[in-house]
Scaffold this active site. Structure first.
Site, PDB file in Angstrom:
ATOM      1  N   ASP A 449       4.454  11.756 141.039  1.00 41.74           N
ATOM      2  CA  ASP A 449       5.582  11.819 141.976  1.00 41.74           C
ATOM      3  C   ASP A 449       5.165  12.638 143.194  1.00 41.74           C
ATOM      4  O   ASP A 449       4.157  13.350 143.164  1.00 41.74           O
ATOM      5  CB  ASP A 449       6.789  12.450 141.282  1.00 41.74           C
ATOM      6  CG  ASP A 449       8.127  11.992 141.854  1.00 41.74           C
ATOM      7  OD1 ASP A 449       8.144  11.484 142.988  1.00 41.74           O
ATOM      8  OD2 ASP A 449       9.149  12.144 141.165  1.00 41.74           O
ATOM      9  N   GLU A 452       3.075  11.064 148.380  1.00 40.52           N
ATOM     10  CA  GLU A 452       2.854  10.337 149.637  1.00 40.52           C
ATOM     11  C   GLU A 452       1.790  10.986 150.539  1.00 40.52           C
ATOM     12  O   GLU A 452       1.171  10.213 151.302  1.00 40.52           O
ATOM     13  CB  GLU A 452       4.179  10.194 150.402  1.00 40.52           C
ATOM     14  CG  GLU A 452       5.159   9.243 149.772  1.00 40.52           C
ATOM     15  CD  GLU A 452       5.748   9.770 148.469  1.00 40.52           C
ATOM     16  OE1 GLU A 452       5.996   8.950 147.562  1.00 40.52           O
ATOM     17  OE2 GLU A 452       5.951  10.995 148.344  1.00 40.52           O
ATOM     18  N   ASP A 528      13.548   6.786 144.570  1.00 42.83           N
ATOM     19  CA  ASP A 528      14.918   7.298 144.515  1.00 42.83           C
ATOM     20  C   ASP A 528      15.914   6.301 145.102  1.00 42.83           C
ATOM     21  O   ASP A 528      16.497   6.527 146.182  1.00 42.83           O
ATOM     22  CB  ASP A 528      15.003   8.634 145.251  1.00 42.83           C
ATOM     23  CG  ASP A 528      14.085   9.679 144.651  1.00 42.83           C
ATOM     24  OD1 ASP A 528      13.642   9.482 143.507  1.00 42.83           O
ATOM     25  OD2 ASP A 528      13.800  10.673 145.329  1.00 42.83           O
TER      26      ASP A 528
END
Length: 790
Positions: A449, A452, A528
């Site tokens: 997670d 990025e 999300d």
């Protein structure tokens, strides 16, 4: 600063973390002002006129007045084009060295001063001013790339060297047939068909939940799949820099012959101008893409069952309560995921011993009940001397630095943090060694997670400074080039480490961010997604779009990440989730629970039915996983997969094929108890009623809250779970008169690396009876249950 940045600023500075985020964003801005080259005078360049060509195996190099173009057709039919001397390597996308050239493909002069490369599967025509046309062997146009344009420093002397180094911005415009439809570009919430508009190529945390129209998201890829009457082709611009793709669908001239072609423009802020084009049927194109970028990892069989996750389990007692709730109600559960709240102060590779005093014991206890534990892993490491992960990374010089040699710091969940440079092989090896701690805690898989990567910021891009320095496999460069491949490189580090640490087991890893080729290391999920009916629709768009980019294993947060779904919405989301590869409920710490029994007796009844059907179909999902690895075909496919010439199907976005055998039509609208379903050609059976429908065409089917429409292709053979433990039986849907059918089974060989043989079946009618035959065997080796016979 735009209105969205202003809103973020107001919302974040009210907390201590917000103040730290503000400081981090200001520091990032100062770092980039000092570390990035200042914009200067630029000059535009186009190729100019062709001056000659040098033949090479599979094609050759065409020389223009101010540039050169290398064209090569590979043995499998893939076309590579590289401007200014750019070659296929180095590349983060490719699984290895570029494929060998097609020795029969020859570069030869064309009319009007151009050149062409003729091969068995594709024809490439290079115009004398730099246009590149990709055509079918019969000459039908699939794609026309207009002469590219570069913007490079005005003082650049060697223009081709500048292009190879990525020092020039570039743009290329393309035309496709007027009837073409665009798909791909990674995970796009408004897909899977991409409408007119501009799409950014920059992996981004959307700062909270997203819904259709929010763009970009966590996974962007310069991969387009273009479907037209003339044929299907995939184009991949192998450039990881920030960029934008502008699409405009064409218009047909209603018989006048004055069609307006579809248009595409790709603009990149740097990097080499090089790309691949693959042509053929959708199945052939995705197979070629898999060969080029690597076969999809096969998840362990347990990972194809149902997963339950929540940010905020909080303790071992709560985990046991949830697992016991599934068992008491007879609901199958394969895995439970622990979010960042199980860490000590959100520090990666740690455990909160007060909440989880015996995590290995808990994992062993759950595993005896058939439930695996999966751990979240974030890349940010708290900048805390004395903390073992930080000290280990500092000793290994593993963290990203700025142009002055200082460690880049950002604000993430643990507080002020540093970031490993996963583009350095040495750092990947160091990071991978840390996964031994996760295995020692009893985890069976990992979930990446925030990769990025994310650094909280009340304004600007919530990531690392663009000037941050990266290894890039020893070539050196900055975050402008490394950003989009950061998550991909982290996935590689984790996957390779798990293979080494547990060589007898296939790793289970899925990642929020990634890039082309990420399927080699596992899958992904929606991120999300906002709770609501639009979020449900976006969930399907993401799974379909990612599959067409070569990432077959994905799924949404069932119920949405934020908010409190109504019982109806939760049931409909759960029903969709039961038919996609990653079947996982998940929610934020501020959102409602996602246990099925929390939504009332009726919702529990309907979700239990969906769970039982998923369990029944597990042999089919195992088969699809192995087929995705071997052929590149995604588990979840658009309804036009076998009929790309059907224009009505190309526009269908609310249903999908699960493999070749099933057509799934989820309910995506509130209050709906019937829905229209567009069928591909052939005979289809409603699996609930047994009624047959002939496609192509549209039918209206009942969709009560208890189920969604699922249709089976006539003649198909679907492996399903038998009544005895571990047994597989064949569900056979009767073929239409005068037609044949079939299917395949890949037996479950466990969670190791064995590669079981594909078992093939054929079906046909003989004197009104359904006959099933197994290839290479005298008799079918599994029980057969025929359905749909009339």
């Amino acid at each position: 600063m735009d209105a969205r940045d202003l809103l973020r600023l107001v919302r974040t500075v009210r907390t201590a973390r917000g103040v730290r985020s503000l400081r981090s964003a200001l520091r990032r801005r100062c770092t980039d002002r000092a570390g990035l080259p200042r914009p200067g005078a630029e000059r535009a360049r186009v190729p100019g006129a062709a001056r000659g060509a040098d033949p090479l195996p599979g094609g050759g190099v065409v020389h223009f007045a101010r540039s050169s173009l290398r064209v090569r057709v590979a043995a499998g039919g893939a076309v590579f084009c590289g401007w200014d001397g750019a070659g296929p390597e180095p590349s983060y996308a490719l699984a290895g060295p570029g494929p060998e050239a097609d020795k029969r493909a020859v570069l030869e002069p064309d009319t009007d001063g151009g050149w062409r490369v003729v091969s068995e599967r594709v024809l490439v025509v290079v115009g004398r001013h730099g246009t590149v046309e990709v055509r079918t062997p019969g000459g039908v146009l699939l794609r026309r790339d207009l002469p590219p344009r570069w913007w490079e420093p005005a003082d650049a002397v060697d223009t081709e060297a500048c292009g190879r180094r990525g020092g020039a911005r570039w743009a290329v415009r393309s035309e496709v047939p007027a009837d073409a439809r665009f798909f791909g570009l990674g995970g796009r919430s408004a897909g899977p068909r991409l409408r007119d508009g501009t799409y950014r190529l920059w992996n981004t945390d959307p700062d909270g939940a997203f819904a259709p129209g929010d763009d970009p998201l966590y996974i962007t890829m310069p991969v387009q799949l273009v479907v037209a009457d003339a044929g299907t082709h995939l184009v991949f611009h192998d450039d990881a820099w920030d960029g934008r793709v502008t699409l405009a669908e064409g218009e047909e001239g209603a018989g006048s012959g004055h069609d307006r072609p579809g248009r595409c423009e790709v603009r990149m802020d740097g990097g080499p101008l090089r790309y691949w084009v693959l042509v053929g049927t959708p199945a052939r194109v995705l197979h070629g893409w898999s060969v080029l970028t690597g076969a999809a990892a096969v998840p362990p069989s347990w990972a194809l069952g149902h997963h339950h996750a929540r940010w905020g389990f909080g303790s071992e007692q709560e985990v046991r309560r949830v697992v016991a709730g599934y068992a008491e109600r007879g609901l199958p559960l394969s895995a439970l995921h622990l979010d960042i709240d199980h860490y000590r102060g959100h520090r990666v590779f740690t455990v909160d011993r007060e909440r989880f005093p015996d995590l290995p014991g808990l994992a062993a206890e759950l595993r005896e009940k058939g439930v695996r534990l999966v751990s979240i892993v974030d890349p940010a490491v708290k900048a805390e001397p004395g903390q073992w992960v930080y000290d280990s990374g500092a000793a290994a010089d593993a963290f990203v630095r700025d142009g002055r040699g200082r460690r880049v710091r950002g604000e993430v969940w643990p507080g002020e943090s540093v970031f490993p440079d996963f583009t350095d092989p040495r750092v990947r090896k160091w990071w991978g060694g840390l996964y031994g701690e996760r295995l020692a805690q009893g985890f069976s898989g990992v979930w990446h997670d925030m990769n990025e990567p994310v650094s909280f910021a009340p304004f600007g891009d919530p990531s690392l400074p663009l000037s941050a320095r990266h290894s890039l496999e020893g070539r050196g460069g900055d975050h402008r080039e490394a950003h989009n491949v950061y998550g991909l490189s982290m996935a590689r580090a984790g996957y390779e480490a798990l293979c080494e640490l547990r060589p007898g087991e296939r790793p289970f890893l899925f990642s929020r961010s990634g890039w082309a080729g990420m399927q080699r290391y596992g899958g992904t999920w929606s991120g999300d997604v906002a709770t609501g009916w639009p979020g449900l629709r976006a969930s399907l768009a993401l799974v379909l779009g990612l599959g067409l980019c070569g990432v077959p294993y994905s799924g949404p947060d069932v119920g949405g990440f934020t908010g409190f779904p109504s019982p109806e919405l939760f049931v409909r989301w759960f029903q969709l989730g039961a038919y996609v590869p990653l079947f996982r409920t998940h929610s934020a710490i501020t959102a409602g629970r996602r246990e099925p029994w929390e939504f009332g007796a009726e919702a529990l009844e309907h979700t239990a039915a969906a769970l039982r059907e998923r369990e029944r179909l597990l042999p089919y999902f195992v088969t699809l996983a192995h087929l995705a690895h071997r052929t590149g075909a995604p588990y979840v496919r658009p309804v036009w997969w076998r009929s790309p010439e059907d224009r009505a199907l190309r526009d269908c976005e609310d249903a999908f094929l699960l493999g070749d055998a099933l057509l799934v039509a989820p309910v995506l609208e509130q209050g709906a108890d019937r829905r229209a379903v567009r069928l591909p050609r052939g005979l289809w059976y409603d699996t609930a009623t047994g009624r047959a429908y002939e496609g192509p065409g549209q039918v209206l089917l009942d969709a009560p809250l208890s189920r969604i429409p699922v249709l089976a292709r006539a003649g198909s053979v679907i492996p399903v779970r038998g009544e005895e433990a571990g047994a597989v039986e064949l569900e056979v849907w009767a073929p239409a008169p005068g037609r044949t059918g079939g299917g395949v089974l890949v037996p479950d060989a466990g969670d190791g690396w064995d590669s079981p043989e594909v078992v093939r079946f054929t079906t046909r009618l003989r004197d009104g009876e359904v006959v099933v035959e197994q290839e290479g065997a005298g008799a079918v080796e599994h029980p057969v249950r025929v359905r749909g016979a009339r």
